[in-house]
Design an enzyme around this catalytic site. Sequence first.
Site, PDB file in Angstrom:
ATOM      1  N   GLY A  72       0.765  -1.386  -0.069  1.00 33.59           N
ATOM      2  CA  GLY A  72       0.100  -0.157   0.036  1.00 33.59           C
ATOM      3  C   GLY A  72       0.757   1.269  -0.112  1.00 33.59           C
ATOM      4  CE  LYS A 129     -15.588 -11.915   8.079  1.00 29.42           C
ATOM      5  NZ  LYS A 129     -15.971 -12.460   6.780  1.00 29.42           N
ATOM      6  CE1 TYR A 171      -9.234   2.554   8.266  1.00 28.45           C
ATOM      7  CE2 TYR A 171      -9.870   4.728   9.374  1.00 28.45           C
ATOM      8  CZ  TYR A 171      -8.735   3.994   8.895  1.00 28.45           C
ATOM      9  OH  TYR A 171      -7.429   4.217   8.642  1.00 28.45           O
ATOM     10  CE1 TYR A 179      -4.678 -11.067  21.562  1.00 23.44           C
ATOM     11  CE2 TYR A 179      -2.836 -12.256  21.348  1.00 23.44           C
ATOM     12  CZ  TYR A 179      -4.202 -12.045  20.861  1.00 23.44           C
ATOM     13  OH  TYR A 179      -5.067 -12.993  20.265  1.00 23.44           O
ATOM     14  CB  THR A 181       0.001  10.291   6.188  1.00 28.66           C
ATOM     15  OG1 THR A 181       0.127  10.327   7.494  1.00 28.66           O
ATOM     16  CG2 THR A 181       1.179  10.033   5.313  1.00 28.66           C
TER      17      THR A 181
END
Length: 330
Positions: A20, A99, A153, A167, A183
Amino acid sequence: MALSTDLGERRSVLVTGGAGFLGSFLSEELLGRGHDVLCVDNFYTGMKRNIEHLLDNPRFELLRHDITFPLSVETDQIYNLACPASPIHYQYDPVQTTKTSVHGAINMLDVARRTKARILQASTSEVYGDPTVHPQREEYWGNVNPLGPRACYDEGKRCAETLFFDYRRQFGLSIKVARIFNTYGPRMRPDDGRVISNFVVQALKGDPLTIYGDGSQTRSFCYVTDLISGLIALMDSDDEITGPINLGNPVEFTMRELADLIIDLSGSRSAILHQPLPEDDPRQRSPDIARARETLGWEPGIALRDGLRTTIGYFEELLSLGVNAGTGSQ
Ligand code: NAD
Ligand code: UDP
């Protein structure tokens, strides 16, 4: 795996979303610093052209993979960038967007847990939603509509942040969370749909610049190389620095000012065309970057005017090559 555990040594780095816009610059910079890069991308919005100059590098590897599925690789560091970032692209398949943010984060955190790798999440200023606090500081919990078209999103990225901190608490992972503000730069897709690529392509083609709403909404634009140095500084910071840390350029512009600047810098004769403001479009956005300045010694150095010149040059070349350059519209 790395030849040494010292942060200055050669490392094996996994970059998801490496084909990307941001991921390709990050991969290039990491290779330049002597690291091995495994780029994982499903090419949903990524482009081969972004990384084709890296393919001959023996330290660069490309794996076509969707991070919503588990992955088993060895690595020392993970930059989790995979996710469409433009509103038109992340709203095209909103379930897949959630997802990618949530299942993708779990899968990459599981890789980090198994390999004991450090992991950085590309979070976003969108976690602040349509902010009622301005400029936005990391302590602000945000104002997100959980039911609207941007929620796939915004809430996906918010949940990913939650997973990162859980975590760490539950399994002791070394985590970093960067909240990236708007950006821009070369290698954005002409049909990306975000404002700078849209305006630049429209200006170069002599088409009207599509301002959504009256153009009084604000954004603060960071040039891509500034952002990448911030991401790497965060990744390489001490273990106790987890973030979230805002990374962006705090200088704020209205969309009307941006349109005028792009018309001026590209020497265009384009007109302005007002179109409806998308639902839940944030009214104002600017990062407070005090935390990044203090903890990372980082701040952006490239003014919008200078970054735009380079970006306009990139799109000029792309158009001259005959690349299909329709803009992405809402
Ligand atoms: P981009 O769309 O150019 O890049 C995203 C990359 O992720 C693409 O190469 C795409 O093909 C890949 N991808 C998407 N879903 C995937 C999946 N399920 N599995 C594997 N690969 C997948 O966007 P970008 O501007 O480079 O953004 C990169 C990251 O930074 C994103 O996570 C985005 O949310 C975040 N971010 C970017 C900005 C910005 O202004 N550019 C601002 C805030 C946050
Ligand atoms: N925008 C615009 N014209 C366009 C594309 C976007 O006026 O052709 C506006 C959009 O409504 C928003 C701002 O520009 O107010 C930034 O939009 P972008 O999609 O680049 O990023 P985000 O909304 O995610 O900050």
